[in-house]
Design a protein around this motif. Structure first.
Motif, PDB file in Angstrom:
ATOM      1  N   ARG A   1       0.833  -1.212   0.000  1.00 39.62           N
ATOM      2  CA  ARG A   1       0.000   0.000   0.000  1.00 39.62           C
ATOM      3  C   ARG A   1       0.859   1.250   0.000  1.00 39.62           C
ATOM      4  NH1 ARG A   1      -5.343   0.712   1.788  1.00 39.62           N
ATOM      5  NH2 ARG A   1      -6.059   2.751   1.049  1.00 39.62           N
ATOM      6  N   SER A   2       2.003   1.214   0.678  1.00 44.52           N
ATOM      7  CA  SER A   2       2.887   2.381   0.704  1.00 44.52           C
ATOM      8  C   SER A   2       3.429   2.689  -0.681  1.00 44.52           C
ATOM      9  CB  SER A   2       4.031   2.139   1.692  1.00 44.52           C
ATOM     10  OG  SER A   2       4.929   1.148   1.223  1.00 44.52           O
ATOM     11  N   PHE A   3       3.764   1.660  -1.458  1.00 50.18           N
ATOM     12  CA  PHE A   3       4.238   1.887  -2.825  1.00 50.18           C
ATOM     13  C   PHE A   3       3.138   2.498  -3.691  1.00 50.18           C
ATOM     14  CE2 PHE A   3       7.331  -1.593  -1.737  1.00 50.18           C
ATOM     15  CZ  PHE A   3       8.466  -0.811  -1.846  1.00 50.18           C
ATOM     16  N   VAL A   4       1.897   2.053  -3.473  1.00 49.01           N
ATOM     17  CA  VAL A   4       0.775   2.588  -4.256  1.00 49.01           C
ATOM     18  C   VAL A   4       0.575   4.072  -3.952  1.00 49.01           C
ATOM     19  CG1 VAL A   4      -1.723   2.451  -4.610  1.00 49.01           C
ATOM     20  CG2 VAL A   4      -0.380   0.357  -4.434  1.00 49.01           C
ATOM     21  N   VAL A   5       0.566   4.422  -2.670  1.00 52.58           N
ATOM     22  CA  VAL A   5       0.380   5.825  -2.280  1.00 52.58           C
ATOM     23  C   VAL A   5       1.524   6.688  -2.799  1.00 52.58           C
ATOM     24  CG1 VAL A   5       0.248   7.405  -0.307  1.00 52.58           C
ATOM     25  CG2 VAL A   5      -0.990   5.234  -0.249  1.00 52.58           C
ATOM     26  N   TYR A   6       2.746   6.192  -2.688  1.00 55.59           N
ATOM     27  CA  TYR A   6       3.909   6.969  -3.162  1.00 55.59           C
ATOM     28  C   TYR A   6       3.871   7.142  -4.674  1.00 55.59           C
ATOM     29  CZ  TYR A   6       8.769   8.635  -3.097  1.00 55.59           C
ATOM     30  OH  TYR A   6       9.902   9.407  -3.214  1.00 55.59           O
TER      31      TYR A   6
ATOM     32  N   MET B   1       8.209  17.927  -1.586  1.00 56.99           N
ATOM     33  CA  MET B   1       8.136  18.373  -0.203  1.00 56.99           C
ATOM     34  C   MET B   1       9.393  17.956   0.568  1.00 56.99           C
ATOM     35  SD  MET B   1       5.062  17.790   2.573  1.00 56.99           S
ATOM     36  CE  MET B   1       5.174  15.996   2.456  1.00 56.99           C
ATOM     37  N   THR B   2       9.874  16.734   0.331  1.00 59.02           N
ATOM     38  CA  THR B   2      11.100  16.280   0.994  1.00 59.02           C
ATOM     39  C   THR B   2      12.294  17.098   0.544  1.00 59.02           C
ATOM     40  OG1 THR B   2      10.181  14.045   1.026  1.00 59.02           O
ATOM     41  CG2 THR B   2      12.529  14.262   1.464  1.00 59.02           C
ATOM     42  N   LEU B   3      12.347  17.401  -0.738  1.00 59.01           N
ATOM     43  CA  LEU B   3      13.456  18.199  -1.268  1.00 59.01           C
ATOM     44  C   LEU B   3      13.451  19.604  -0.666  1.00 59.01           C
ATOM     45  CD1 LEU B   3      15.745  17.698  -3.320  1.00 59.01           C
ATOM     46  CD2 LEU B   3      14.304  18.789  -5.042  1.00 59.01           C
TER      47      LEU B   3
ATOM     48  N   PRO C   1      10.585   9.800   1.758  1.00 62.04           N
ATOM     49  CA  PRO C   1       9.116   9.842   1.762  1.00 62.04           C
ATOM     50  C   PRO C   1       8.482   8.467   1.864  1.00 62.04           C
ATOM     51  CG  PRO C   1      10.002  11.238   0.030  1.00 62.04           C
ATOM     52  CD  PRO C   1      11.145  10.459   0.577  1.00 62.04           C
ATOM     53  N   TRP C   2       9.067   7.480   1.225  1.00 61.61           N
ATOM     54  CA  TRP C   2       8.497   6.137   1.288  1.00 61.61           C
ATOM     55  C   TRP C   2       8.489   5.622   2.731  1.00 61.61           C
ATOM     56  CZ3 TRP C   2      11.767   1.499   1.749  1.00 61.61           C
ATOM     57  CH2 TRP C   2      11.009   0.331   1.819  1.00 61.61           C
TER      58      TRP C   2
ATOM     59  N   GLN D   1       1.235   7.203  -6.613  1.00 59.80           N
ATOM     60  CA  GLN D   1       0.145   8.089  -7.006  1.00 59.80           C
ATOM     61  C   GLN D   1       0.483   9.555  -6.782  1.00 59.80           C
ATOM     62  OE1 GLN D   1      -3.152   6.625  -4.704  1.00 59.80           O
ATOM     63  NE2 GLN D   1      -3.713   5.052  -6.200  1.00 59.80           N
ATOM     64  N   HIS D   2       1.286   9.852  -5.788  1.00 63.26           N
ATOM     65  CA  HIS D   2       1.605  11.248  -5.452  1.00 63.26           C
ATOM     66  C   HIS D   2       3.109  11.451  -5.369  1.00 63.26           C
ATOM     67  CE1 HIS D   2      -2.672  11.601  -4.428  1.00 63.26           C
ATOM     68  NE2 HIS D   2      -2.525  10.464  -3.759  1.00 63.26           N
ATOM     69  N   PHE D   3       3.832  10.830  -6.279  1.00 63.49           N
ATOM     70  CA  PHE D   3       5.295  10.842  -6.214  1.00 63.49           C
ATOM     71  C   PHE D   3       5.854  12.261  -6.249  1.00 63.49           C
ATOM     72  CE2 PHE D   3       9.271  11.155  -8.623  1.00 63.49           C
ATOM     73  CZ  PHE D   3      10.120  10.472  -7.771  1.00 63.49           C
ATOM     74  N   GLY D   4       5.376  13.072  -7.188  1.00 59.03           N
ATOM     75  CA  GLY D   4       5.916  14.421  -7.342  1.00 59.03           C
ATOM     76  C   GLY D   4       5.748  15.264  -6.092  1.00 59.03           C
TER      77      GLY D   4
END
Length: 340
Positions: A17-22, A32-34, A293-294, A24-27
């Motif tokens: 599920r974490s890979f799916v969420v990441y 935000m992390t950058l 982020p992941w 979908q909203h990767f950018g």
């Protein structure tokens, strides 16, 4: 976007599920992390490494053959570490506290809010997520400071207990490391080496489990501080994680292994190709901003999973209590009525 119901998940399902969420909203997660973490990671490189002695693109190996070139590239990172005490103190006393108590709670809060929106089928931009998290800036800083001090105290206390144990052991046995390795010792040096290796591995395992127990049990304080307006909320985190320690411990062990493999694999490839150079350091900075982020999404999903499990447990307990309080049916009346 449709809402995806959140049901209790195992370790594999949660990671999936974490890979799916990441994805979908990767950018949004990466940007935000950058923005929040990138400047501190850049300052870390500037203060801890002697960038003036590095080449810009590829490390110069002075015409060495292939294997000597690879060896020099993999062993050069330690020699590039700065020896200026002022820079080290600046990093330890200024940059690290700002990153740990300021940037990290805000990044985790923004990730938590965006993950929550994704679960609920809503769109939440970076600006809105950061605006909500910065409204709780000082409570988040205070809660993170208390949590960090408590965990540091537990680790130091654990180390002190271990040191006291070994001191008492050597005091009672009358043995020292020097006497054990002397030629007239009854214990062979190979046996001693095996013993100390095993003792060190056991020490590392216990170090992970004992302080790790408190780190995980109290580690979900931040969502309560952010979402429910609580203070430190260590007690709520403790109650939320009750009965779930080993599942959480397994989750984060798998997470650490995956992170180490991904980060270490990329670092090995970059080092083999470019050595220790300014560009390679920047690439590793970007890799950190990609993987962080992941890990925070996994934390966020673990929190919501614990909430779902707690609600289910509370509902079961409430129904059980309600059934226990209900009067038992009068079987004698029903039996008599049936005979009439």
């Amino acid at each position: 976007m449709n809402q995806t119901p959140l049901a209790p998940m195992g370790v594999g399902k949660l990671l999936d599920r974490s890979f799916v969420v990441y994805r979908q909203h990767f950018g949004a997660f990466f940007l935000m992390t950058l923005m929040l973490f990138g400047p501190f990671l850049l300052l870390q490189d500037l203060l801890l490494f002697d960038l003036g002695s590095m080449s810009f693109f590829v490390q110069d190996t002075d015409g060495s053959d292939f294997w000597e070139s690879m060896a020099s590239r993999f062993t050069a990172e330690d020699t590039r570490t700065t020896d200026q005490i002022g820079f080290l103190l600046l990093y330890l006393l200024v940059v690290m506290p700002l990153m740990t108590l300021g940037a990290y709670p805000q990044l985790l809060s923004g990730t938590l809010l965006m993950t929550k929106a994704s679960i609920e089928g809503r769109e939440l931009g970076i600006g809105d997520a950061l605006k909500q998290s910065f409204r709780r800036f000082w409570p988040l800083v205070g809660a993170s400071l208390v949590y960090a001090l408590v965990i540091i105290g537990i680790i130091l206390g654990f180390m002190l207990v271990c040191a006291l144990f070994f001191f008492l052991f050597s005091l009672v046995s009358g043995a020292t490391l020097g006497s054990l390795f002397e030629g007239d010792s009854e214990i062979g040096p190979i046996v001693l080496v095996i013993f100390f290796v095993l003792a060190y591995l056991v020490f590392l395992l216990v170090l992970m489990v004992v302080p790790g127990f408190f780190m995980l049990r109290w580690g979900f304080y931040l969502p309560f501080t952010l979402l429910e307006g609580d203070g430190v909320a260590l007690g709520k985190s403790w109650r939320l994680t009750q009965g779930n320690f080993w599942r959480l411990f397994g989750l984060y062990m798998v997470l650490m292994v995956l992170y180490s493999v991904l980060s270490g694999g990329v670092q090995a490839v970059i080092t083999a190709a470019m050595g220790t150079s300014i560009i390679s350091q920047l690439i590793m900075l970007l890799v950190s901003c990609l993987l962080t982020p992941w890990m925070l999404i996994v934390y966020s999903l673990a929190y919501f999973d614990l909430q779902v499990r707690k609600e289910g447990t509370d509902l079961f307990s409430m129904l059980h209590q309600q059934m226990a309080q209900e009067p038992a049916p009068d079987t004698t009346q029903s039996f008599g009525a049936s005979h009439e």
